[in-house]
Scaffold this active site. Structure first.
Site, PDB file in Angstrom:
ATOM      1  N   TYR A  58       1.509  44.625  35.230  1.00  0.00           N
ATOM      2  CA  TYR A  58       1.285  45.199  33.889  1.00  0.00           C
ATOM      3  C   TYR A  58       0.268  44.420  33.052  1.00  0.00           C
ATOM      4  O   TYR A  58      -0.185  43.370  33.454  1.00  0.00           O
ATOM      5  CB  TYR A  58       2.585  45.502  33.149  1.00  0.00           C
ATOM      6  CG  TYR A  58       3.586  44.411  32.816  1.00  0.00           C
ATOM      7  CD1 TYR A  58       3.337  43.073  32.974  1.00  0.00           C
ATOM      8  CD2 TYR A  58       4.835  44.784  32.304  1.00  0.00           C
ATOM      9  CE1 TYR A  58       4.296  42.136  32.634  1.00  0.00           C
ATOM     10  CE2 TYR A  58       5.795  43.848  31.957  1.00  0.00           C
ATOM     11  CZ  TYR A  58       5.516  42.530  32.124  1.00  0.00           C
ATOM     12  OH  TYR A  58       6.456  41.606  31.784  1.00  0.00           O
ATOM     13  N   GLU A  59      -0.102  45.022  31.941  1.00  0.00           N
ATOM     14  CA  GLU A  59      -1.189  44.490  31.088  1.00  0.00           C
ATOM     15  C   GLU A  59      -2.502  44.375  31.843  1.00  0.00           C
ATOM     16  O   GLU A  59      -3.267  43.441  31.614  1.00  0.00           O
ATOM     17  CB  GLU A  59      -0.830  43.115  30.511  1.00  0.00           C
ATOM     18  CG  GLU A  59       0.385  43.067  29.645  1.00  0.00           C
ATOM     19  CD  GLU A  59       0.327  44.043  28.484  1.00  0.00           C
ATOM     20  OE1 GLU A  59      -0.773  44.463  28.113  1.00  0.00           O
ATOM     21  OE2 GLU A  59       1.395  44.404  27.972  1.00  0.00           O
ATOM     22  N   GLY A  60      -2.777  45.316  32.701  1.00  0.00           N
ATOM     23  CA  GLY A  60      -3.975  45.243  33.537  1.00  0.00           C
ATOM     24  C   GLY A  60      -3.610  44.542  34.826  1.00  0.00           C
ATOM     25  O   GLY A  60      -3.294  43.355  34.808  1.00  0.00           O
TER      26      GLY A  60
END
Lengths: 594, 594
Positions: free
Chosen positions: B440-442
């Site tokens: 997550y978050e890229g």
């Protein structure tokens, strides 16, 4: 929901083309009726079973898990019916001895089937997998009477087998086992103790369960020299040999695990249970090793199987999921974005998985062929040579295959982004299921110790030399072949590094045994990567002669060989430097410093 | 059940001794009242909170998970009470602006607290963690009116924040976002669309939830240039600013995930919900990046936090679990076997974890100090330099910390053998919780692209040069220090390799952008290892002057520095060769060949 298509073409390539196994196996006594058509037909039937019967209950099995109610284990919905179909189809008896109802086919076929089963449903595969191992231990070590009473039912799949080693204080260190065996009437024993982590210790798939149990006979010496092997059935046989009265064996509870949730993992209580000695007194560990070696190979194949199914699903997702544009310009300009497959880093993850899988498949089938040679070859020298190679390669298959299986199911999960982390897509199950293979049947650390402390040294170091001879012979044979340079050069480099480090390590280890332990894990990986390079070079050699085949199969094989050599094999440099750093970095710590 | 003791001594070493942060931060405007005692007091209070309040509900939270009933999310038992205590203790306001009720302490303290929270309970930490990120985005980009209405409640922890980016068709590729914003009365907007994977999208911890939502204003250009940022509260404010009427925002369902099960992951439906523009029209992505950069650092710290708690528990197990004898003779002859800790391969796993953790902790706190400098330093050049370093290091922290976090929680689980795979010991939860941080978050692949495609090139390549200047300066300063040779030599080698590859890669990338993507992941890891080597060398430098300290702390630090240099840093050689193999190995495949 994930899907699976058995990689029959690639199995055929390895069997028929790379290893020329039709000829090798066909000349072994007992296998005269083997033919390429028979092999292909079995692969296709096996594939159908795995794709349509086992794979569809894999995800539901994980979700439901095993249940433990009133002292009985229930497997998830569909497992019982699937097991019945599996047994009725004759799959448990594929490579078993015709004397006990088996089909007497080569182990190699059973091995190839094993990969497909593990791709479809690891939890399911463990039940018959352990039975196969128990059959092999009993075949080699049990009395004729025990064999005739138990093997036919196990071969037909009506009864299952288990392996009861671990106790709460005795995991890796089997010398600590406390389960007792008291001699009783008519050559029987009374077995008492508690075993933990028993796969399939109880289940509702078979009418009886045959436990192979390590225990100490009253008065036996301490440590591993005082351990004997016993057959302890769940139900005692009645006069007709059918399951009669319950034996004093019970399942106390099941474990709640990270994965393989449809495989029961049981605490088993033996309370003066009736048991029968298998093999000589106090030689139980050696007898059990027949089963353990078979299981270790099977566990390695779990890594391959899971990595293969994860790869297939990740490729499908990468083809369909549209996200961002290629850095070199739109590849699907009529769509809102390009498929993931255009992105180099996505390809890196997929090709890493693929290159390991295809290399591992070659190693696995080659090992299986050697098992068949070791069992059947008329020439004792050929049997010994094959057996040496199998003994050497077993820890590599168990540890490296399960390590890369975990690494690459993780990479394939990564291809899915956030969707990989949620249950419904099934990718996270592959990772959780893959994780156990690094742990059970001897942790991978123990496999590495088996390699460096035992396999490098036994028989005056003959085992690694056998393998190095293969490497040297192949490299020499190819040395004037310019078109093979991109494969032979890196293989030569890896081989030199491995052989050099092997000598260096053995010498250091003789001075300080901790040097072996310090190097073990990295050395095993370096060895495995070199073995992969050896098989990739050979596969490239074959593919390069057929590159213009219209299916494209051989061209892709060559590309993957190049990827392996350029991108994965270079790990050996870091590993070599780590190995050379020695044990001091690890051992110069006081315990209190951790 | 796992336990946790905050590594206060090591945090103090990094803060006070390695970075001399008391002086650096104490001279920044607004931080004049900082003192070593204050820092230590906050660390100790924070540690107490994490050890006694958050850690004890971590395992039960995983078991229970979040529930979704009648459109409402409930967090697991104990989370509500823990959150209340956390908020009442003033922890959400630690580094927040005093104008909105914050305590105005350095970000660095908040960062150190973040590690402890993540060791104790990652799922819990996500709720206030996202609020912190939302506060930072609103502080920088929202109107004064929005700030005064929302920030005080968020700073006191009564209201929470979320980040609503992802849609089912738009993950990595935010240009594909479809959520619409129609201008409505009095400068408000009506927001409609569905967001997925929204952490804390609904929960029962706070009286209101402030969603930061990316959406397209009617008529906006396509792609990322047409995205705006909106504040959309769960409850609209009444005349007194208290939560009044419900806004048209609802949670549609929650995800069933591999881990972080006590953190709610929601599908959020916006149905003409009232929203307020944050920042300029069509500049939403840039505004959201304030929050995303803050979250990316926080996610990296999850890797460190989990690896630290996994390490502590694995060490304890390795000390107590008796299994097998040392290869060099019994170390506990009065016991039936030696503790696991005598075995080199067990030490390898533990020290790998420890060496990464202590290096990562140094990088994390150094980055936090640079964030404070970038915010507060009176000299614009100093602010720019610090900001450059933070921008460069952000993808390294996010990706490398989460990668090694997953690798090492897995190693620590491995130390437990079969017990690591069952739920009750808690080790498998660390692995499952660690896995999400790579996604997550890229995803980490996206972080690697951010590094090679953006951070290497922006401002004429100034960012990496800033870091290389630090490396070169330190190496030069130490070059005549013979006692530092074991650390400076490998650092120099790594630095030369990294700097050489950076030039080579940028050149290749200008010719063919796929070269950057092909190298990205391996390059990021090589960069991170070199950064670790830089901090390990500095830590060794300090420790070597205090080696005879009676606590043994510095001697152990030196030993771990040697372990890092000898055993972990060598990975760079394989990575470098893999990077140099180029994009052809990946891109010369047709799509159909996969």
């Amino acid at each position: 929901m994930p899907s699976y298509k058995a990689p029959i073409r690639d199995l055929q390539f390895v069997f028929h083309e790379l290893l020329n196994a039709d000829d090798t196996l066909g000349t072994l006594p007992g296998y005269e009726e083997m033919s390429p058509d028979l092999v292909d037909a079995i692969l296709e039937e096996g594939a159908k079973l795995c794709e349509t019967l086992l794979q569809p209950i894999n995800q539901s099995g994980d979700l439901e898990g095993c249940r433990f109610t009133d002292g009985q284990v229930s497997t998830p919905q569909g497992f019982k019916e699937a097991y019945q179909t599996y047994a009725e189809g004759g799959w448990p008896s594929l490579a078993a001895d015709p004397e006990f109802g088996g089909q007497g086919l080569p182990e190699t076929l059973s091995f190839m089937m094993e990969e497909m089963i593990n791709s479809s449903n690891v939890s399911f595969g463990l039940y018959p997998g352990l039975t196969r191992g128990a059959i092999s231990a009993l075949s080699q070590h049990a009395s004729d009477e025990l064999k005739s009473r138990y093997l036919p039912k196990m071969v037909e799949g009506t009864w299952a087998g288990t392996m009861c080693l671990t106790e709460s204080q005795a995991g890796t260190d089997l010398g600590l086992i406390r389960t007792r065996a008291e001699p009783a009437s008519e050559g029987t024993y009374r077995i008492s103790g508690t075993k933990i982590f028993i796969t399939g210790g109880d289940q509702d798939l078979t009418e009886n369960i045959v436990h192979l149990v390590l225990a100490r006979i009253t008065g036996a010496p301490p440590g591993v020299r005082g351990i004997s092997l016993f057959l302890v059935p769940k139900f005692l046989s009645d006069a007709q040999g059918a399951p009669g009265e319950s034996n004093a064996v019970s399942c106390g509870s099941i474990e709640h695990k990270m994965g393989i949730k449809a495989s029961s993992t049981c605490v088993m209580n033996f309370d003066q249970a009736e048991g029968y000695l298998v093999g000589p007194e106090n030689k139980g560990l050696a007898c059990m090793f027949t089963m353990m070696n078979s299981e270790r190979l099977a566990i390695g194949i779990q890594g391959l199987g899971l990595a293969e199914v994860a790869y297939q699903n990740a490729v499908e997702y990468a083809r369909e999921r549209l996200q961002s544009r290629s850095a070199t310009g739109a590849k699907a300009p009529d769509q809102p974005a390009d498929p993931l497959l255009v992105h180099p880093d996505i390809r890196r993850m997929l090709l890493t998985t693929r290159a390991y899988n295809e290399g591992a498949r070659a190693i696995a089938v080659w090992t299986a062929v050697n098992i068949d040679i070791a069992h059947r070859h008329p020439d004792p020298a050929a049997r010994e040579a094959a057996d040496d190679l199998v003994a050497l390669i077993t820890p590599l298959i168990k540890a490296f295959f399960s390590d890369y299986g975990y690494e690459t199911t993780t990479l394939c999960q990564q291809v899915f982004g956030g969707h990989g982390y949620v249950r419904e897509w099934g990718m996270e199950q592959f990772v959780r299921d893959a994780r156990i293979a690094q742990i059970y049947e001897g942790t991978n650390g123990v496999q590495a110790l088996d390699l460096v402390r035992r396999k490098l040294f036994i028989h005056e170091g003959r085992l690694p030399e056998r393998f190095f001879d293969l490497l040297d012979g192949y490299i020499k044979q190819q040395q004037d072949n310019d078109s093979m340079r991109p494969f032979i050069d890196p293989l030569t480099q890896a081989s030199n590094l491995l052989q050099g480090l092997t000598g260096w390590l053995k010498k250091r280890g003789e001075e300080n045994p901790d040097e072996l332990g310090a190097a073990a894990t990295d050395y095993l990986r370096l060895f495995a990567l070199t073995a992969l390079a050896y098989f990739w070079a050979q596969m490239a050699g074959i593919a390069s002669t057929k590159e213009n085949d219209e299916t494209g199969y051989y061209g892709t094989k060559l590309a993957t060989a190049r990827f392996f050599m350029g991108r994965l094999l270079p790990q050996i440099h870091g590993l070599a430097e780590g190995i050379r750093s020695g044990s001091g970095l690890l051992m110069d710590y006081e315990e209190s410093e951790f």
